[in-house]
Write a protein that holds these residues in place. Sequence first.
Motif: not given
Length: 109
Positions: A1-5, A92-97, A99-109
């Motif tokens: 999983m990518a580092d979540i900021r 972390e949970w959403l990133s693996r869901s 929605w996380g797979e289809t809706g990329a985390a924001s660049p400011r995240s």
Amino acid sequence: MADIRLPRDASGRVSFDLFGVSAADYPDVCKAVATAFSLSPSPAAFGAGFEAIAMDFQRAGQVVELAWDNWSGFIVTSKAGDSDALVVEIAEWLSRSTWGETGAASPRS
């Protein structure tokens, strides 16, 4: 999983957002998050408009806002310092869901 900021907003609250999550998906994402983390909604804190939707959810004194707006997509924000860890868990949970797979985390995240 990518580092979540997880940045802090202007009020010092930790937040996480996912682009690509539509307003139509907001109820389903909220329900899934609430179920996964045993959160209770606070309907008195519900607000909706043309460009934004938001409601507070709580668990054992921890309160987070689950929101959507047309600029950021789905957003999770701590409502107090003791809720920061819960935002991290949800992010972390959403990133693996789905929605996380289809809706990329924001660049400011």
